[in-house]
Design an enzyme around this catalytic site. Sequence first.
Site, PDB file in Angstrom:
ATOM      1  N   ASP A 156       0.873  -1.160   0.000  1.00  9.79           N
ATOM      2  CA  ASP A 156       0.000   0.000   0.000  1.00  9.79           C
ATOM      3  C   ASP A 156       0.919   1.220   0.000  1.00  9.79           C
ATOM      4  O   ASP A 156       2.118   1.109   0.299  1.00  9.79           O
ATOM      5  CB  ASP A 156      -0.891  -0.021   1.249  1.00  9.79           C
ATOM      6  CG  ASP A 156      -1.797   1.185   1.339  1.00  9.79           C
ATOM      7  OD1 ASP A 156      -2.313   1.622   0.291  1.00  9.79           O
ATOM      8  OD2 ASP A 156      -1.983   1.708   2.450  1.00  9.79           O
ATOM      9  N   ASP A 210      -0.097   4.957   1.100  1.00  9.24           N
ATOM     10  CA  ASP A 210      -0.315   5.881   2.213  1.00  9.24           C
ATOM     11  C   ASP A 210      -0.141   5.169   3.552  1.00  9.24           C
ATOM     12  O   ASP A 210      -0.822   4.182   3.835  1.00  9.24           O
ATOM     13  CB  ASP A 210      -1.723   6.473   2.141  1.00  9.24           C
ATOM     14  CG  ASP A 210      -1.980   7.199   0.828  1.00  9.24           C
ATOM     15  OD1 ASP A 210      -0.996   7.526   0.147  1.00  9.24           O
ATOM     16  OD2 ASP A 210      -3.150   7.429   0.493  1.00  9.24           O
ATOM     17  N   ARG A 213      -6.063   7.645  -6.408  1.00  7.87           N
ATOM     18  CA  ARG A 213      -5.870   7.897  -7.834  1.00  7.87           C
ATOM     19  C   ARG A 213      -4.615   8.731  -8.089  1.00  7.87           C
ATOM     20  O   ARG A 213      -4.275   9.005  -9.237  1.00  7.87           O
ATOM     21  CB  ARG A 213      -7.094   8.614  -8.402  1.00  7.87           C
ATOM     22  CG  ARG A 213      -8.369   7.787  -8.329  1.00  7.87           C
ATOM     23  CD  ARG A 213      -9.564   8.567  -8.838  1.00  7.87           C
ATOM     24  NE  ARG A 213     -10.804   7.837  -8.628  1.00  7.87           N
ATOM     25  CZ  ARG A 213     -12.013   8.335  -8.875  1.00  7.87           C
ATOM     26  NH1 ARG A 213     -12.120   9.567  -9.343  1.00  7.87           N
ATOM     27  NH2 ARG A 213     -13.089   7.609  -8.649  1.00  7.87           N
TER      28      ARG A 213
END
Length: 220
Positions: A10, A12, A118
Site C-alpha cells: 500500500d 499511504d 488515484r
Amino acid sequence: MNAQRAVIFDLDGVLTDTAELHYRSWQDVTDALGVRFDRRINEQLRGLSREESLRIVLADRWEHTPEPRRVEIMREKNDRYLARVAEMTPNDVFEGIPALLAALRQAGAALAVASSSRNARVVLERLSLAGVFDAVVDGNDAPRSKPDPQVFTAAAAQLGVPTTRCVVVEDAEAGVQAARAAGMRVVGVGPAERVGAADLVVASPGMLRADALLGLVAVV
C-alpha cells in the site's frame, strides 16, 4: 516476470505519510462546509476511495448533497491535496523503506504498489520511487476500492505472480481485508486494533524486514 514471490505495498501510511496531507486537505474543505471533522474521522478514511471517504465525511448530509456538488467537493479536496503533494521530496519516504526495497529486490522478489488513491503515481514520482516497482495499480486502474480485492489481484496479474505467492503490506483494516479476500498473506503496519487480522503485525514501517515478509510466502 519470472519472480516466484511478490511483495505488494500500500502507499499511504506504508511508504510515506500522506495521511497528514489528506487530513489537512479534508480539514480545509470541511471548515468551508461547516462540517465537523477530526482525526478520529480521518482514521476511518484509511484505504477508502475518494467517494467513500466523502460519504463518511458528509455523514447525514450525503443524501441531501446533489451529485454535482459531491463531485465539486471531491475536486476541491483533491486540488488541495495535490498542492501539498507537490511539496514532497524523497526525504518523505519512511526511514528504512529504501533499504527494505533493495533487500527484497536482491532476494529476487517482484515489487508492486497497490493503492486506492488515484494519485499514487504522482506521489511515487515526488518520492523518486516510481522506477523501483515492477507494477503500480491505483484507483484509476481498479475502481472498486478496498476491502474489495480488485487492486491486489490486478497487481498480481501484472506481475505474473500467483496470489498465493504474494504478501501485502497494509496499514488499513480495509486493506487487510482486501488482501485476505485476494488469497494473499498480509503484514499489518500499525496498532493491532486496526490491523490485527494480518498474519504479522509491526508497529511501524521501519520495523519491516525482508526475510520476515518473504518468509510468509516461502518457496518450497
